[in-house]
Every structure is written in C-alpha cells, then in structure tokens.
Design an enzyme around this catalytic site. Structure first.
Site, mmCIF file in Angstrom:
data_model
loop_
_atom_site.group_PDB
_atom_site.id
_atom_site.type_symbol
_atom_site.label_atom_id
_atom_site.label_comp_id
_atom_site.label_asym_id
_atom_site.label_seq_id
_atom_site.Cartn_x
_atom_site.Cartn_y
_atom_site.Cartn_z
ATOM 1 N N ARG A 30 -3.365 -10.285 4.195
ATOM 2 C CA ARG A 30 -3.737 -11.651 4.580
ATOM 3 C C ARG A 30 -2.535 -12.486 5.018
ATOM 4 N NH1 ARG A 30 -7.965 -10.912 0.397
ATOM 5 N NH2 ARG A 30 -9.958 -11.114 1.481
ATOM 6 N N HIS B 122 0.840 -1.200 0.000
ATOM 7 C CA HIS B 122 0.000 0.000 0.000
ATOM 8 C C HIS B 122 0.879 1.256 0.000
ATOM 9 C CE1 HIS B 122 -2.613 -2.957 2.305
ATOM 10 N NE2 HIS B 122 -3.410 -2.625 1.316
ATOM 11 N N GLN C 143 -8.217 -7.372 -11.024
ATOM 12 C CA GLN C 143 -8.935 -6.195 -10.508
ATOM 13 C C GLN C 143 -8.503 -4.936 -11.263
ATOM 14 O OE1 GLN C 143 -9.586 -5.324 -6.152
ATOM 15 N NE2 GLN C 143 -7.848 -3.983 -6.478
HETATM 16 P P1 AMP Z 1 -6.249 -4.120 -0.383
HETATM 17 O O1 AMP Z 1 -6.144 -3.308 0.870
HETATM 18 O O2 AMP Z 1 -5.738 -5.513 -0.238
HETATM 19 O O3 AMP Z 1 -7.607 -4.034 -1.021
HETATM 20 O O4 AMP Z 1 -5.258 -3.439 -1.419
HETATM 21 C C1 AMP Z 1 -5.378 -2.079 -1.766
HETATM 22 C C2 AMP Z 1 -4.510 -1.813 -2.963
HETATM 23 O O5 AMP Z 1 -3.153 -2.115 -2.656
HETATM 24 C C3 AMP Z 1 -4.886 -2.666 -4.178
HETATM 25 O O6 AMP Z 1 -4.826 -1.866 -5.354
HETATM 26 C C4 AMP Z 1 -3.826 -3.729 -4.184
HETATM 27 O O7 AMP Z 1 -3.553 -4.264 -5.467
HETATM 28 C C5 AMP Z 1 -2.628 -2.957 -3.663
HETATM 29 N N1 AMP Z 1 -1.636 -3.891 -3.105
HETATM 30 C C6 AMP Z 1 -1.839 -4.805 -2.119
HETATM 31 N N2 AMP Z 1 -0.715 -5.520 -1.908
HETATM 32 C C7 AMP Z 1 0.202 -5.049 -2.778
HETATM 33 C C8 AMP Z 1 1.560 -5.383 -3.065
HETATM 34 N N3 AMP Z 1 2.193 -6.353 -2.409
HETATM 35 N N4 AMP Z 1 2.209 -4.696 -4.015
HETATM 36 C C9 AMP Z 1 1.565 -3.706 -4.706
HETATM 37 N N5 AMP Z 1 0.298 -3.343 -4.484
HETATM 38 C C10 AMP Z 1 -0.382 -4.003 -3.539
#
Ligand code: AMP
Length: 281
Positions: free
Chosen positions: A187, A37, A153
């Site tokens: 996760r 993030h 997504q």
């Molecule tokens: P989430 O909180 O899991 O819904 O993720 C929010 C955003 O952060 C989404 O656009 C994800 O694709 C991005 N994201 C989550 N993990 C990663 C990662 N390891 N590398 C890059 N972007 C990420």
C-alpha cells in the site's frame, strides 16, 4: 518455477512432494511483492525442500469502502522475484475458483479479533481466517510464513491452527522497513511524494514509545498519549487507532506487566498504514 491457478494441480504437486519425503514451505500473499514478502520467502526457502507462494487478493477480507478494486498488481514482477529466490510454485487462483457463487462457510474468531484492525475493519478477519483455512487445505505444507507487520493477523492464525488442529507450523517473521523506518507495504505505492515523507511518523512515534517503555513506564495510557501527540503533529496523518494490548490475547491492557503489543493504524491521506512493536517486560 510453475505458475498454477488450478486448486487440483497445486494440491497434487504438494501431496506428491510430501509422499517423496520432501518438506514444503508456504508463503501466502496478496502479491505486489516487496522486500517484506521476500524475507518470508527467503526463510521458507532456507527451511524447506520446496516452496509455494500464493498470490491472491482475497475479496472477502475487504470492506465495501476499502481498496479491493485498486489493490496494486504486478504478476510479472512478482514472478521475477519468486523465480530469483528459487520458489517452486506460484499459486495464483481466480476468484471464481476460490469462491462459488453460493459460497457460505466462514471461519470466525472471537476475542482476538475484537480490538485493533478487527474493530476498524469488522469483516476483515473473518475473510482472512476463511481464506487462510482454504489455502491450508489446498496446500498441505509443513510450515507457513507470516509477517509480524500484521501482528494481530499472525496471532489469529496461530490460534485457528491450534483451535482447529491444522497440521502446519506457523512461523512469524520480523518487520522489514525502508531506510527511514517506514514498514514496507504494497500500500505504500498509493502514497504521493509528500505523503511518503509524512508516513515516517508511524515509525518515529513508535520509537518514542519504545524509549519510554525502556525507561520503565508501566502505564499504557502514557504510552498511547505519547504516540497520539506525536502523530497529531503530522498534518497529513489521521489516527485510526493507537492501542496497547496483551500480545497473546490482543486484549487492551492498562498496566504493562506482561509481553505487550503496541499497535497503530494511521491514515496518511487516503492510505491506511499499520505498524507495531512487541515489548517484553
Ligand atoms: P500481504 O501481501 O500484504 O497480504 O502480505 C503477505 C505477508 O507478508 C503477510 O504475512 C504480511 O505480514 C507479510 N508482510 C508484509 N509486509 C511485510 C513487512 N514489511 N515485513 C515483514 N512481513 C511483511
């Protein structure tokens, strides 16, 4: 930095900035923020005058047997990270502000949502598309930042922005990994010590596939088999899907002729993890 849970307030602030001629970057998240993030936030900070991060665990994208009630939360630590990065507003709405009891309007996607996570999680992308459309209406930003970790997504969001004429630019950001290669994810916090070690199998098997593609392999079944055979060596891992798709249409491909996405979802114990890479021919 302000933490707002009011839709009206955040919309007012963003509209005010835009009237002043400032550019606004938006990073939608479900919180429990990590380096992945953070990389999106950093990019947004670098490219815009103002940045809004939303933290909202969107109930309508979780299936009945999924981890909605256990999804990790730590608003204090998220606030610290955002403050340190220079975020201007955290938008942290309550479920009841986002969804009326008789909420009844959804955005659906066809083709792009049929394979990969769309197949394993049938209502997932309807929920994602709907909440993203709502958030774009609440936060009329210039650019929104999404991770390539959730490649399907990202492709879907680019498509709804194009198809429904949202006035926002979607910026994809590369996957941030732990030192052993495991893609960072909120996760990952569910994993026991033993499971955490086992989880590196996702990255390792994708690396094997990448080697074979670099050596000129054109048959997607060969790629899938290498990944499947590798993952099956890990006793704690259970495959949800291993797939090779066209990186624009998300349709399964047999012959590798154009840009492809190699995407996997694997359960390590009870935790479902995803990873992927894009390969340009
Ligand atoms: P989430 O909180 O899991 O819904 O993720 C929010 C955003 O952060 C989404 O656009 C994800 O694709 C991005 N994201 C989550 N993990 C990663 C990662 N390891 N590398 C890059 N972007 C990420």
């Amino acid at each position: 930095m302000e933490v707002l849970n009011s839709i009206e307030k955040v919309r007012y602030m963003v509209n005010m900035w835009k009237k002043e001629g400032l550019t606004v970057g938006f990073v939608p998240t479900m919180g429990y923020l990590h380096e992945g993030h953070k990389s999106l936030i950093e990019k947004a900070i670098n490219e815009n005058d103002k940045v809004v991060v939303s933290i909202f665990v969107n109930p309508i994208q979780f299936g009945p047997k999924e981890d909605l009630s256990n999804y990790p939360k730590d608003l204090k630590s998220d606030m610290k990270l955002c403050e340190a990065e220079g975020v201007d507003i955290i938008f942290n709405p309550e479920n009841k502000a986002m969804y009326f009891d008789d909420f009844s309007t959804y955005i659906d996607i066809n083709e792009l949502g049929e394979e990969l996570c769309g197949k394993s999680r049938p209502i997932h992308f309807r929920g994602v598309c709907t909440v993203v459309a709502k958030l774009f209406n609440i936060i009329p930003a210039n650019k929104a930042y999404f991770g390539e970790k959730d490649a399907q997504q990202l492709a879907i969001i680019k498509r709804i922005v194009r198809d429904l004429n949202f006035d926002i630019e979607i910026i994809g950001c590369s996957i941030i990994r732990e030192t052993d290669g495991l893609a960072k994810s909120s996760r990952n916090s569910y994993l026991s010590k033993e499971e955490r070690k086992a989880a590196v199998i996702l990255f390792k098997s994708l690396e094997k596939a990448k080697d074979i593609l670099n050596n000129g392999e054109k048959n997607s079944e060969v790629i899938r088999k290498v990944i499947i055979d590798n993952i099956e060596k890990e006793i704690l891992a259970k495959i949800d899907y291993v797939q090779v798709v066209d990186s624009l249409s998300m349709r399964v491909v047999d012959k590798i002729e154009k840009s492809i996405l190699v995407a996997i979802a694997v359960k390590i114990g009870k935790t479902r993890l995803i990873d992927n890479f894009t390969f340009e021919v």
